[in-house]
Write an enzyme that holds these catalytic residues in place. Structure first.
Site, short mmCIF file in Angstrom:
data_model
loop_
_atom_site.label_atom_id
_atom_site.label_comp_id
_atom_site.label_asym_id
_atom_site.label_seq_id
_atom_site.Cartn_x
_atom_site.Cartn_y
_atom_site.Cartn_z
N GLY A 9 0.67 -1.16 -0.07
CA GLY A 9 0.07 0.07 -0.05
C GLY A 9 0.94 1.23 -0.13
N SER A 11 3.13 3.59 2.95
CA SER A 11 3.47 3.32 4.20
C SER A 11 3.16 4.76 4.96
CB SER A 11 4.86 2.84 4.37
OG SER A 11 5.68 3.58 3.78
N CYS A 41 5.87 -5.13 0.96
CA CYS A 41 6.48 -3.83 0.46
C CYS A 41 6.15 -2.76 1.61
CB CYS A 41 5.51 -3.60 -0.58
SG CYS A 41 6.07 -2.31 -1.95
N ARG A 102 7.18 0.09 -6.84
CA ARG A 102 7.60 1.27 -6.22
C ARG A 102 8.20 0.78 -4.89
NH1 ARG A 102 5.30 7.01 -4.27
NH2 ARG A 102 7.06 8.16 -4.88
N HIS A 137 5.77 -8.29 -3.87
CA HIS A 137 4.32 -8.79 -3.66
C HIS A 137 4.07 -10.04 -4.25
CE1 HIS A 137 2.50 -4.64 -2.89
NE2 HIS A 137 3.41 -4.19 -3.51
N GLU A 139 1.64 -12.04 -3.52
CA GLU A 139 0.06 -12.25 -3.88
C GLU A 139 -0.31 -11.90 -5.12
OE1 GLU A 139 1.25 -9.87 -2.10
OE2 GLU A 139 0.18 -7.92 -2.98
N1 GLN Z 1 6.20 3.00 -2.02
C1 GLN Z 1 5.22 2.38 -1.31
C2 GLN Z 1 5.43 2.99 0.23
O1 GLN Z 1 6.26 3.77 0.50
C3 GLN Z 1 5.26 0.92 -0.95
C4 GLN Z 1 4.50 0.44 -2.18
C5 GLN Z 1 3.73 -0.95 -2.06
O2 GLN Z 1 3.48 -1.41 -1.24
N2 GLN Z 1 3.70 -1.70 -3.40
O3 GLN Z 1 4.94 2.88 1.43
#
Ligand code: GLN
Length: 154
Positions: A9, A11, A41, A102, A137, A139
């Protein structure tokens, strides 16, 4: 609650909600007390003890602890630099097709942390005791082996 999964998600947004719902300290206490967790992530970022490039002060990503490591947010670049790569994963036969969106990478690990997978030379899967984190990820691919590894360790 016996164990926790922190998904991907964003953070900083997740940290804001954790603060507003007064979940930061309860989760920090449970993780410090040994509650197992799996983070992918953004979840990996939250499970760190230290976050590099955490974001704008006051709205930054907040570490919960769980794994003695420094994690750098958005380390592989911007959203358009997202990529997929097959990575070797300690404890799993064959490679894992890893989807990095990302994604962060791990910049420092403490002595009790095992590095299970790397990409571009950086740790992207780590475990400390029964707490596991991946920068990618699992999933997204239908390959359940990483989640199974976590569940079977409980
Ligand atoms: N770049 C997101 C972050 O800083 C993490 C991205 C992801 O969970 N796919 O939280």
């Amino acid at each position: 609650m016996d164990a926790l999964v922190l998904p991907g998600g964003e953070s900083t947004a997740m940290s804001k909600l954790l603060r507003e719902f007064e979940l930061l300290d309860p989760l920090r206490e449970r993780l410090a007390g040994g509650m197992p967790a799996y983070g992918s992530c953004a979840g990996m970022i939250l499970l760190a003890t230290e976050i590099a490039d955490a974001g704008v002060p006051g709205r930054e990503a907040l570490p919960l602890g769980g794994i003695d490591m420094t994690v750098r947010r958005n380390a592989f670049g911007r959203q358009v630099d997202s990529f997929e790569e097959d990575v070797a994963f300690d404890g799993l036969d064959g490679s894992v097709h890893a989807v990095f969106i990302r994604a962060p990478w791990v910049e420092r690990v403490g002595p009790s942390v095992e590095v299970l997978a790397r990409a571009a030379g950086h740790p992207v899967a780590v475990r400390q005791g029964r707490t596991l984190a991946t920068a990618f990820h699992p999933e997204m691919t239908g390959d359940r082996r990483v989640h199974r590894m976590f569940v079977e360790s409980l």
